[in-house]
Design a protein around this motif. Structure first.
Motif, short mmCIF file in Angstrom:
data_model
loop_
_atom_site.label_atom_id
_atom_site.label_comp_id
_atom_site.label_asym_id
_atom_site.label_seq_id
_atom_site.Cartn_x
_atom_site.Cartn_y
_atom_site.Cartn_z
N LYS A 13 0.81 -1.22 0.00
CA LYS A 13 0.00 0.00 0.00
C LYS A 13 0.85 1.28 0.00
N THR A 31 0.80 7.88 7.25
CA THR A 31 0.44 8.04 8.67
C THR A 31 1.17 7.03 9.56
N GLY A 32 1.61 5.91 8.97
CA GLY A 32 2.39 4.95 9.75
C GLY A 32 3.68 5.59 10.24
N TYR A 35 3.10 7.27 13.57
CA TYR A 35 3.10 6.34 14.72
C TYR A 35 4.52 5.88 15.02
N ARG A 36 5.31 5.73 13.96
CA ARG A 36 6.70 5.34 14.15
C ARG A 36 7.49 6.44 14.87
N SER A 91 5.91 0.59 17.45
CA SER A 91 4.90 1.45 16.83
C SER A 91 3.50 0.83 16.93
N SER A 92 3.39 -0.49 16.80
CA SER A 92 2.04 -1.06 16.87
C SER A 92 1.54 -1.10 18.31
N ALA A 95 0.40 2.52 18.98
CA ALA A 95 -0.77 2.80 18.14
C ALA A 95 -2.07 2.34 18.79
N ARG A 101 -3.52 8.12 19.42
CA ARG A 101 -4.37 8.15 18.22
C ARG A 101 -5.07 9.50 18.09
N GLY A 121 -2.70 4.24 5.69
CA GLY A 121 -2.55 3.83 7.09
C GLY A 121 -3.40 2.62 7.40
N ARG A 122 -4.07 2.66 8.56
CA ARG A 122 -4.93 1.55 8.96
C ARG A 122 -6.38 2.01 9.17
N ASP A 123 -6.55 3.32 9.45
CA ASP A 123 -7.86 3.85 9.87
C ASP A 123 -8.24 5.09 9.08
N GLN A 124 -7.63 5.28 7.93
CA GLN A 124 -7.87 6.53 7.20
C GLN A 124 -9.29 6.60 6.64
N ARG A 172 1.96 -8.37 14.35
CA ARG A 172 1.60 -6.97 14.19
C ARG A 172 0.17 -6.84 13.65
N ASP A 176 -2.90 -4.87 15.39
CA ASP A 176 -3.57 -3.79 14.68
C ASP A 176 -5.05 -4.08 14.44
N ARG A 179 -7.11 -4.29 18.34
CA ARG A 179 -7.11 -3.21 19.35
C ARG A 179 -8.50 -2.59 19.43
#
Ligand code: DC
Length: 218
Positions: A13, A31-32, A35-36, A91-92, A95, A101, A121-124, A172, A176, A179
Motif C-alpha cells: 500500500k 500516517t504509519g 506512529y513510528r 509502533s504497533s 498505536a 491516536r 494507514g490503517r484507519d484513514q 503486528r 492492529d 485493538r
C-alpha cells in the motif's frame, strides 16, 4: 479530494499510495510514519511503551511535521531512524494508545484540510476521513506479504528467515486488528484490492482509473 488507502504491512500500500499521489499530482501522507515517530520518541525517552499514562503524557509535547518526504520529530530529521525493527515493533504498541491516536488523528485532519491528498494507514477510511471521495483497502495473502517484507529487509542487509518475518507480520496484524481503538479494517464503502498476484503497476493503474472516473462516495 481525499483518497484513503488502508491495509496491512507488506500489502504494497505504501508504494502504490506514493505512486498514485504522483500520478494524481496531489500530496501523499504516510500516517504509519507518524506512529513510528511516536515510538521512536518513547524509546529515546526510555519510557515503557505499555505504560499508557506516561506515553499519553509524552505524546502531548511532541512536534511531528513533514517537510516534503522528510519527517521531523521535534525539529530533528528522523526519516531513516523510524525504519528500524525496534521502532516497527513498538509502533504497533503505541498505536493502541487512544491518546496517541487522538493526537495523530487531529494532525492528519489538519493536513487533510490543506488540500487534496492520498493518505495511507490503517484507519484513514474508517476514522480519520470517513467522508473521503475514494477509499481502498489494499491487502495480500500472508505468504506474499512475508516474501515482500523479507526482500525489503534483505535490501537493507538484514537476512531474516521467511518464517520469522511471517510470524512478526502476523503478530503486528493481530495487534492492529484486535485493538479497541480504530482497529485496522476496511471501511464499509472501501474497494478491496488483493495485490497477491498483481504488480505495483497493475494496482496503481486500476486505482487511478477508479479515481479518475469521479467520486464514488459523495
Ligand atoms: O504502516 P506502518 O508499518 O509504517 O505502520 C506502523 C504501525 O503504526 C503499524 O503497526 C500500525 C500503526 N498504524 C496505525 O495504527 N494507524 C495508522 N493510520 C497507521 C499506522
Amino acid at each position: 479530494m481525499i483518497v484513503t488507502i488502508d491495509g496491512p504491512a507488506g500489502s504494497g500500500k505504501s508504494t502504490v499510495a506514493k505512486i498514485l499521489a504522483e500520478r494524481l499530482d496531489v500530496r501523499f501522507l504516510d500516517t504509519g510514519a507518524m506512529y513510528r515517530a511516536v515510538a521512536l520518541a518513547i524509546l529515546k525517552a526510555g519510557i515503557d511503551e505499555s505504560n499508557s499514562d506516561q506515553v499519553a503524557m509524552h505524546v502531548r509535547n511532541l512536534k511531528i511535521e513533514f517537510e516534503g518526504a522528510r519527517l521531523l520529530l521535534n525539529g530533528e530529521d528522523v526519516t531513516t531512524a523510524i525504519r528500524t525493527p525496534e521502532v516497527t515493533a513498538v509502533s504497533s504498541i503505541v498505536a493502541s494508545n487512544p491518546s496517541v491516536r487522538a493526537r495523530l488523528v487531529e494532525l492528519q485532519r489538519q493536513i487533510g484540510r490543506q488540500g487534496s491528498l492520498v493518505t495511507e494507514g490503517r484507519d484513514q477510511g474508517t476514522v480519520v476521513f470517513p467522508e473521503a471521495e475514494h477509499k481502498f483497502f489494499v491487502t495480500a495473502n500472508i505468504d506474499a506479504r512475508a516474501w515482500r517484507r523479507q526482500q525489503e529487509l534483505a535490501a537493507k542487509g538484514s537476512n531474516l528467515p521467511l518464517n520469522i518475518v511471517r510470524d512478526q507480520l502476523r503478530q503486528r496484524d493481530d495487534r492492529d486488528e484486535t485493538r479497541e481503538h480504530a482497529p485496522m479494517k476496511p471501511a464499509e464503502n472501501a474497494i478491496i484490492v488483493d495485490t497477491s498476484h498483481l504488480t505495483i503497476a497493475q494496482v496503481v493503474e486500476s486505482m487511478a482509473k477508479q479515481v479518475l472516473a469521479g467520486p464514488r462516495t459523495p
